[in-house]
Design a protein around this motif. Sequence first.
Motif, PDB file in Angstrom:
ATOM      1  N   VAL A  45       0.844  -1.209   0.000  1.00 27.44           N
ATOM      2  CA  VAL A  45       0.000   0.000   0.000  1.00 27.44           C
ATOM      3  C   VAL A  45       0.874   1.252   0.000  1.00 27.44           C
ATOM      4  O   VAL A  45       2.105   1.161  -0.052  1.00 27.44           O
ATOM      5  CB  VAL A  45      -0.946   0.004   1.221  1.00 27.44           C
ATOM      6  CG1 VAL A  45      -1.964  -1.104   1.113  1.00 27.44           C
ATOM      7  CG2 VAL A  45      -0.149  -0.072   2.497  1.00 27.44           C
ATOM      8  N   ASP A  46       0.230   2.412   0.137  1.00 25.60           N
ATOM      9  CA  ASP A  46       0.938   3.696   0.189  1.00 25.60           C
ATOM     10  C   ASP A  46       2.048   3.644   1.238  1.00 25.60           C
ATOM     11  O   ASP A  46       1.843   3.141   2.356  1.00 25.60           O
ATOM     12  CB  ASP A  46      -0.092   4.786   0.561  1.00 25.60           C
ATOM     13  CG  ASP A  46       0.535   6.144   0.624  1.00 25.60           C
ATOM     14  OD1 ASP A  46       0.481   6.870  -0.353  1.00 25.60           O
ATOM     15  OD2 ASP A  46       1.124   6.444   1.707  1.00 25.60           O
ATOM     16  N   VAL A  47       3.233   4.186   0.923  1.00 24.95           N
ATOM     17  CA  VAL A  47       4.397   4.069   1.815  1.00 24.95           C
ATOM     18  C   VAL A  47       4.122   4.682   3.191  1.00 24.95           C
ATOM     19  O   VAL A  47       4.440   4.087   4.229  1.00 24.95           O
ATOM     20  CB  VAL A  47       5.639   4.752   1.175  1.00 24.95           C
ATOM     21  CG1 VAL A  47       6.864   4.572   2.047  1.00 24.95           C
ATOM     22  CG2 VAL A  47       5.872   4.210  -0.207  1.00 24.95           C
ATOM     23  N   SER A  48       3.509   5.891   3.170  1.00 25.05           N
ATOM     24  CA  SER A  48       3.252   6.568   4.461  1.00 25.05           C
ATOM     25  C   SER A  48       2.324   5.732   5.329  1.00 25.05           C
ATOM     26  O   SER A  48       2.545   5.588   6.545  1.00 25.05           O
ATOM     27  CB  SER A  48       2.619   7.937   4.232  1.00 25.05           C
ATOM     28  OG  SER A  48       3.437   8.693   3.403  1.00 25.05           O
ATOM     29  N   LEU A  49       1.281   5.188   4.682  1.00 22.79           N
ATOM     30  CA  LEU A  49       0.332   4.354   5.443  1.00 22.79           C
ATOM     31  C   LEU A  49       1.053   3.128   6.000  1.00 22.79           C
ATOM     32  O   LEU A  49       0.898   2.771   7.173  1.00 22.79           O
ATOM     33  CB  LEU A  49      -0.825   3.901   4.551  1.00 22.79           C
ATOM     34  CG  LEU A  49      -1.867   4.943   4.164  1.00 22.79           C
ATOM     35  CD1 LEU A  49      -2.972   4.319   3.338  1.00 22.79           C
ATOM     36  CD2 LEU A  49      -2.457   5.607   5.404  1.00 22.79           C
TER      37      LEU A  49
END
Length: 651
Positions: A321-325
């Motif tokens: 998924v999204d890196v930050s998430l």
Amino acid sequence: MSIMRGTWPRSCWYSVGLILVFNSLFLALVLLKPGTPHQFVVSDDVGQALGWLLATLLCFVGLTKPGPRTRSHVDSILTTPLQRWIPILLAAGIFCQFIGQVVYTYLDARNMVDFPSLADVGYLSTFPFLFLGIMLLPTRPLSGFTRARVFLDGFIVITAAVTFSWFFVLGPTMLQKSGSVLSTIVGSAYPFFDLVLIFCVIQLSFPSSDPVLQPAIRLLSLSFIVIVITDSIYDYLTLQGIYHSGLQDIGWPIGYTLLGLAAQALNLARTREMPDSEAEPGKKYSRDAIIAASTGLRALLPYALIPAVIALTFFTWRKGVDVSLARGVYFGEIALIGLVLLRQFFTIRETIYYNKQLRQVQQEVHSKNQALSEANKQLEEQATQIAAAYEQERHVNELKDLFLANVNHELRTPLTAVHGYLELLQEYQGQLDAPSEANFINLAVQGCDELQQLVSNVLDAIQGDSQGKAPQIEALPVAGVVEEVINLFEPQKRQEYHVEVNIPGTLAVMADRQHLHQVLLNLLSNAFKYAPKDTTVALSAQLRDIPEGEGQQVCLCVQDAGVGIPPAEIPVLFGKFVRLRRDVVGPVGGTGLGLYICKQLVEPMGGRIWVESSGIVGEGSRFYFTLPAAPDISRQSERAGQERVTLAYEG
Ligand code: ADP
């Protein structure tokens, strides 16, 4: 009425009924979706607004005026003035939601809904009020380790919740590219405030609040959970762009009406009289609650979310998924592992701490038990003493009766004799020959002497009891005093016995002359009274060393060859009014005071008196008494050898 014991007042049941009816109607509305879609959306909005209004009103049921304490609130659970504002704070929070909903409904009805809008001001204002209300709830002091462990439990749950929220709601909301900064901030505020509500639930589940508040606290927790779940579903659906008014909306009316009911329960707890055992709210450890919370299933609750977080981490790792998430989820996972380890550490410390306390309590119980058994022993001793005192009192009463009967009889006998002889002398005055007249006069005088002796014995006994005149001690030659006493008896009496005196001539004692006279007189008259005629009555005396080394003593002995004294009755013989059973019914009269008086006289002079007898007829008895030897004369006697006075009063 107590909500603790599960008996709710009628007003509560009315509220529950109202909540059920309202929510059933709302459920019917969201299930049936009557009218056009727009009409349904507006009626859904109106229904929710009504739900919040109803919940606000419920907060005021049973509310008494907040402010300074009134008499009936002295023992209340919510003690501080601020705490009494809690239901009103909850009402204010719900009312903000109502205001927001009214604005939202108005905008929705006109198809003017935008995000953010004025309605969000109302919605978001709710949370500070609820948070403040929860923070004001009373807590009880906990031990350092328990507080740390409970704090970590909360931290574990909140970390798991933040991780989830970050992945599903908070993160996507904050990271979304579309929309203004304000819409991002307002949008993030909702999941953030939901996290605040989760924090409130954790705070409420601390086992530190008062048991009286438990029903209200359970309702509060339940309502917050329902609200948070509904909010999260709403946020998620909105984020996905698939939200439509519908079944999920039922969560808000249910959650907020439950919140209203919780405020009502708080109102009840507020005015509830405290039972004695809980008279000091907030002042003691809620041990039962702590133990309940640290054992069994409840202790595992903080771990319940961990498998879900692990699953989420796995999912994040696998799906990419999204890196930050993803970073947020990994961070949450690591933080959770650290917290679990730390919690374990505090749990062990806490167990050790409570074990120590347990040991202390056991020791206290043990020492209290010991004190109790000692007190019991003392009580038993006292009871025995009381029983002995009672027995003594009974005995004294018996003696008194015996004394009265005895004295009466003993006085009458010589008095009758005196009276009889005097009457004879009066009647035959001048007609009697000289020897008969002399004999009658003699017998009358003898009766008077007996009376005198009797009266003086009684007086001596009474005197001995009350004042106990101090003896006038002087050095007295034993042989001389014995001779004086023997001479007090009539020659006729002396002639009836073989009186032998065997006393060293120089032997002297330190004694009161009158007392020594009295003792010898009593012992000799007893010998004459209780031994048959023509037997020997022997008086002897000798020097003795006393073991304590306090000088020497003279031991005097009066021995007869009478019937003797049964050994079983010897121990009581020197008591007041004591006569041998044999003599109580026998022909020889007496008061039972002679020996008692002897003891009362000998002991103050520093001596001791006792009797030896086999109780065999003919072997008689030996009455001994000791007196301190007069120093000079005793030394003389040692030097001069045993120069004895041996006398025989016979014929
Ligand atoms: P009393 O002689 O007036 O009864 P005492 O106190 O002098 O009272 O004596 C107590 C009792 O002891 C007497 O009643 C008698 O039973 C017994 N007793 C005293 N002296 C003798 C003795 N020499 N021989 C036998 N019994 C005696």
